[in-house]
Design a protein around this motif. Structure first.
Motif, PDB file in Angstrom:
ATOM      1  N   GLN B  28       0.829  -1.207   0.000  1.00 59.33           N
ATOM      2  CA  GLN B  28       0.000   0.000   0.000  1.00 59.33           C
ATOM      3  C   GLN B  28       0.860   1.252   0.000  1.00 59.33           C
ATOM      4  O   GLN B  28       1.722   1.425   0.880  1.00 59.33           O
ATOM      5  N   PRO B  29       0.609   2.173  -0.926  1.00 59.40           N
ATOM      6  CA  PRO B  29       1.408   3.401  -0.955  1.00 59.40           C
ATOM      7  C   PRO B  29       0.989   4.367   0.160  1.00 59.40           C
ATOM      8  O   PRO B  29      -0.174   4.755   0.235  1.00 59.40           O
ATOM      9  N   LEU B  30       1.940   4.719   1.009  1.00 60.93           N
ATOM     10  CA  LEU B  30       1.678   5.566   2.175  1.00 60.93           C
ATOM     11  C   LEU B  30       2.477   6.854   2.096  1.00 60.93           C
ATOM     12  O   LEU B  30       3.481   6.934   1.388  1.00 60.93           O
ATOM     13  N   VAL B  31       2.025   7.847   2.856  1.00 59.29           N
ATOM     14  CA  VAL B  31       2.834   9.035   3.090  1.00 59.29           C
ATOM     15  C   VAL B  31       3.147   9.098   4.587  1.00 59.29           C
ATOM     16  O   VAL B  31       2.287   8.846   5.419  1.00 59.29           O
ATOM     17  N   SER B  37       4.105  20.151  15.448  1.00 65.19           N
ATOM     18  CA  SER B  37       4.289  19.871  16.883  1.00 65.19           C
ATOM     19  C   SER B  37       5.169  18.645  17.100  1.00 65.19           C
ATOM     20  O   SER B  37       5.438  18.272  18.238  1.00 65.19           O
ATOM     21  N   GLY B  38       5.580  17.987  16.019  1.00 65.45           N
ATOM     22  CA  GLY B  38       6.516  16.871  16.145  1.00 65.45           C
ATOM     23  C   GLY B  38       5.876  15.503  16.137  1.00 65.45           C
ATOM     24  O   GLY B  38       6.545  14.485  16.328  1.00 65.45           O
ATOM     25  N   LYS B  39       4.600  15.443  15.850  1.00 68.61           N
ATOM     26  CA  LYS B  39       3.894  14.164  15.862  1.00 68.61           C
ATOM     27  C   LYS B  39       4.116  13.414  14.536  1.00 68.61           C
ATOM     28  O   LYS B  39       3.878  13.974  13.461  1.00 68.61           O
ATOM     29  N   ALA B  40       4.564  12.175  14.625  1.00 65.21           N
ATOM     30  CA  ALA B  40       4.723  11.362  13.412  1.00 65.21           C
ATOM     31  C   ALA B  40       3.353  10.868  12.952  1.00 65.21           C
ATOM     32  O   ALA B  40       2.501  10.538  13.779  1.00 65.21           O
ATOM     33  N   ALA B  41       3.155  10.826  11.648  1.00 64.37           N
ATOM     34  CA  ALA B  41       1.860  10.413  11.102  1.00 64.37           C
ATOM     35  C   ALA B  41       2.059   9.590   9.844  1.00 64.37           C
ATOM     36  O   ALA B  41       3.027   9.785   9.105  1.00 64.37           O
ATOM     37  N   VAL B  42       1.132   8.644   9.643  1.00 60.71           N
ATOM     38  CA  VAL B  42       1.159   7.793   8.448  1.00 60.71           C
ATOM     39  C   VAL B  42      -0.258   7.730   7.877  1.00 60.71           C
ATOM     40  O   VAL B  42      -1.217   7.459   8.605  1.00 60.71           O
ATOM     41  N   VAL B  94      -8.785  10.459   3.914  1.00 58.37           N
ATOM     42  CA  VAL B  94      -7.866   9.354   3.643  1.00 58.37           C
ATOM     43  C   VAL B  94      -7.775   8.476   4.880  1.00 58.37           C
ATOM     44  O   VAL B  94      -8.075   8.910   5.989  1.00 58.37           O
ATOM     45  N   ARG B  95      -7.356   7.249   4.667  1.00 55.82           N
ATOM     46  CA  ARG B  95      -7.163   6.368   5.811  1.00 55.82           C
ATOM     47  C   ARG B  95      -5.846   6.725   6.482  1.00 55.82           C
ATOM     48  O   ARG B  95      -4.827   6.886   5.805  1.00 55.82           O
ATOM     49  N   SER B  96      -5.884   6.864   7.801  1.00 54.42           N
ATOM     50  CA  SER B  96      -4.640   7.101   8.529  1.00 54.42           C
ATOM     51  C   SER B  96      -4.396   5.899   9.441  1.00 54.42           C
ATOM     52  O   SER B  96      -5.302   5.096   9.691  1.00 54.42           O
ATOM     53  N   TYR B  97      -3.182   5.778   9.940  1.00 57.90           N
ATOM     54  CA  TYR B  97      -2.769   4.571  10.671  1.00 57.90           C
ATOM     55  C   TYR B  97      -2.131   4.936  12.003  1.00 57.90           C
ATOM     56  O   TYR B  97      -1.357   5.907  12.068  1.00 57.90           O
ATOM     57  N   TRP B 109       0.694   0.671  12.513  1.00 55.83           N
ATOM     58  CA  TRP B 109      -0.279  -0.423  12.652  1.00 55.83           C
ATOM     59  C   TRP B 109      -1.233  -0.353  11.468  1.00 55.83           C
ATOM     60  O   TRP B 109      -2.007   0.591  11.344  1.00 55.83           O
ATOM     61  N   MET B 110      -1.176  -1.321  10.577  1.00 63.03           N
ATOM     62  CA  MET B 110      -2.006  -1.273   9.380  1.00 63.03           C
ATOM     63  C   MET B 110      -3.192  -2.242   9.469  1.00 63.03           C
ATOM     64  O   MET B 110      -3.876  -2.501   8.475  1.00 63.03           O
TER      65      MET B 110
END
Lengths: 338, 338, 338
Positions: B28-31, B37-42, B94-97, B109-110
């Motif tokens: 699955q292609p993710l960004v 604020s420094g929060k990691a996101a997928v 969009v779907r986030s993880y 976590w996918m």
């Protein structure tokens, strides 16, 4: 679909001096190597243990030791050692193939072991004959091997593809004679009293007019030998005759690619290394011109409608006979297997 | 087919300092990005508007703004702005993880949100523990992730693949003990009173004989930790013990490629940057040797007959247990989903 | 599936000055060339003899001679000579296509000969009109041609993709008017009293506020013309009006790639070559930014679930009308063929 009960050239003999070589033939990934005693060997490259490439391994004595976990195989494909002293499972073996190492080429038999027959080898003795000099080389071609075969069976292309070396208008203007001799298709063309092509003006250096005789033989399944004899015509201040053999082995890698081995030898000035070098360079550049066309031809055939058929003219005689012969041999082999 | 209710490493934490990263995980292609604020996101990388890559966009505050027409998304995947003031369609999301940003790695976590469970994270605390020093890196491998896993579960390959760093004949000659502990497969090998491998002669610099203990743990679905303890044997003029952890995360990109994250830490000379640098370089070169083999192995397995099966020997114990465990977990997950 | 009874741009007229050009259009491999008398011609590239590329051949007078065995073809596709004097088989011909060589572009008709109609050509006369100056160029794009079309029909992307040239927040904040005129979809946007975008600050060099009017027209099947008029607003110390046309031809190469031809002309300072050069460079760099997005967009659509659908907002009005028009025209053509 390939004829399998055949000898195919797998490598130049020289290629096996160093590390094992990974090479795909007839769609099968193989490892080629030479043992400490000098014996050439060909086996499947896929290690039965985990599928790793044996070609990353090392030759130790008469065995090839896998480069991943060290399983050791004799040239018969039998596993003779597993590190850690494990009992050798019956399935821990690879398929190996009969090999003939001759005339600077390594021939491999990928067919039925019951039919191995050295008399099926083409006669390429000129590459090792006293009085003959030249060299050999390798080209990878991204086209089916039959396109290389047909290139060599219709030399009229020389006039258009090889303008700086082999071109002569006589090649298209002189009719061919085509004949079948068992597993051999022969195409002959005698171009008499013509201007020599650029190549022969350089090697051996004909200045006047010549008789230029071509005899092209397709030996099924994958060989073409071209014997060329060039003789100064009577009346020219020159009494030389120069003979050449171009020996070609087109080994299918996949249905879209070919290992193309060639050797070119001449019967004069065998000690003249400068002529040998020049002859090699000219031929290499010339054959690269073929590769460029052949790869584009393959791409165009790939995109052609399913019912696309070539249009035949008399100069295709050799190509047509060769295709017919191969069709018959493939049917025979399929029949004898079934 | 992948286990989905799992944490997979998506990136080095450092990678998210700059521009958003486009990366495919489990096909699955993710960004991947980090907010102001420094929060990691997928999130999925495919913008719901026209399918353009969100990864070409920019982080603005806590949102990611698509680089094509400027749709803005919160880290939840909710669209919070469309340029021109359009009413936001319900489908414009969009779907986030779920993400855990820990030990220098970004875990994602996918799977099913109802099963998100941080206790499933492997324990990689040594990469951030006082007294331990080292580094981490990333390799792209064109092979299925299970081939990387099996590489690490059978370290006998060190003798053949890593001749200049990890090689020791003891690794093949010393039997392993394999055991299963829930979702963990453990492989232990104690090589006592042996010549140190080239790596340990350099770091920390053992001169005499050593006891070299390996404990390899596979944590389903995608982690291997290798704990190595090397101790000078009694009688040598040396009383040192050196411990290392190699922590490996093999995240499937596709069924033919893997994002391979590794960290290597040691428990001595933690301030010695030169040792840290040398250790990193040696390990990077060593793992590149694995990549070369693994990619060829994948190609050979791709061309293998459909019924091809590896041949097992005792040193494959860890690989076999891991494959069995994964088969069971995949069946469980399929059952619980169905 | 492409509309076939249409003119598509095959090449820049300049491209045919040298060697024959091999180019695939609508999935078909073609050869493009210009005869000795200057006539542009387009034919299938696959020689009927053996499938070799005619594009490796040479133009001899009004014919193209195949680069493999020298079959010669007129621009009608008729074979007029086979070396060796063979009788020309009836099947030794290639399909040729009607061509119009106009406005610096070579247009080709790949549809039904009964429907050839020059009145279907888009009007691109500005590229050759006195008082207008500029240039043209070519980009290869690895995306379907409809993605290029939709890029141009929704210029709100300029704000996000072209920050250094075309960006203006007015483009997203000003609503569009969309209308249908036969085979043309028109999108208009009048951005009044705005700060000029970076491009117009450079060319022609607006310093104060401007009225910026866009009129985008999609001419089915493969053309977009963009007329831009920028006028200094009353009260500024400037009475200039600058008009531009960006003329775009998006010719399908395959369903995943496009030959993208563009021309950009302006109606002021036509003799100023430095402005022409700068305008060309800026536009080329700007369009490359589109290509980068479009190719990633194509890849993301390729990997999208089969039922993936874009989410529409008002600025997609032009894209939606164009898709609807194309669907109707394709159905019409399929109906008239069936």
């Amino acid at each position: 679909v390939y004829l399998r009960n055949e000898w195919y050239v797998a490598a130049l003999s020289d290629e096996l001096e160093g590390r094992p070589v990974a090479r795909t033939l007839l769609g099968q990934p193989l490892v080629l190597f030479r043992t400490a005693s000098g014996k050439a060997a060909v086996m499947d490259n896929r290690c039965p243990h985990r599928g790793a490439p044996l070609s990353t391994g090392e030759v130790v004595g008469e065995s090839l030791v896998c480069g991943y976990h060290g399983f050791s195989f004799e040239t018969t494909g039998r596993c003779n050692h597993i590190p850690g002293g494990a009992v050798i499972p019956a399935k821990a073996c690879v398929r190996s193939y009969p090999v003939v190492d001759r005339w600077g080429w390594v021939f491999v038999w990928m067919g039925d072991l019951a039919h191995v027959d050295e008399s099926l080898l083409p006669n390429f003795r000129w590459t090792a004959e006293p009085g003959w000099a030249g060299g050999r080389d390798y080209l990878h071609v991204r086209s089916n091997y039959t396109l290389v075969r047909d290139n060599l069976l219709d030399l009229t292309h020389a006039r258009f593809v090889h303008k700086n070396t082999l071109a002569t208008s006589a090649v298209t203007d002189t009719p061919i004679r085509t004949s079948l001799h068992g597993r051999v298709v022969r195409v002959e063309r005698n171009m008499l009293n013509i201007e020599p092509s650029p190549f022969f003006k350089k090697i051996p250096g004909f200045k006047g007019r010549v008789d230029h005789r071509q005899c092209i033989e397709f030996h099924a399944a994958s060989y073409i030998s071209i014997n060329t004899t060039v003789t100064a015509v009577a009346g020219e201040d020159d009494d030389r005759t120069a003979a050449f053999y171009v020996l070609n082995a087109m080994t299918p890698e996949t249905d879209k690619s070919t290992h193309y081995f060639w050797a070119l030898v001449r019967n004069f000035a065998p000690e003249d290394d400068e002529v040998t070098r020049m002859q090699h360079e000219l031929n290499r550049a010339t054959f690269q011109e073929d590769v460029d066309i052949l790869e584009q031809q393959q791409a165009l055939l790939d995109s052609a409608p399913a019912d696309w058929q070539p249009v035949a003219v008399p100069n295709d005689g050799g190509c047509i006979q060769a295709a017919r012969l191969m069709k018959r041999l493939l049917a025979q082999e399929a029949g004898s297997t079934a």
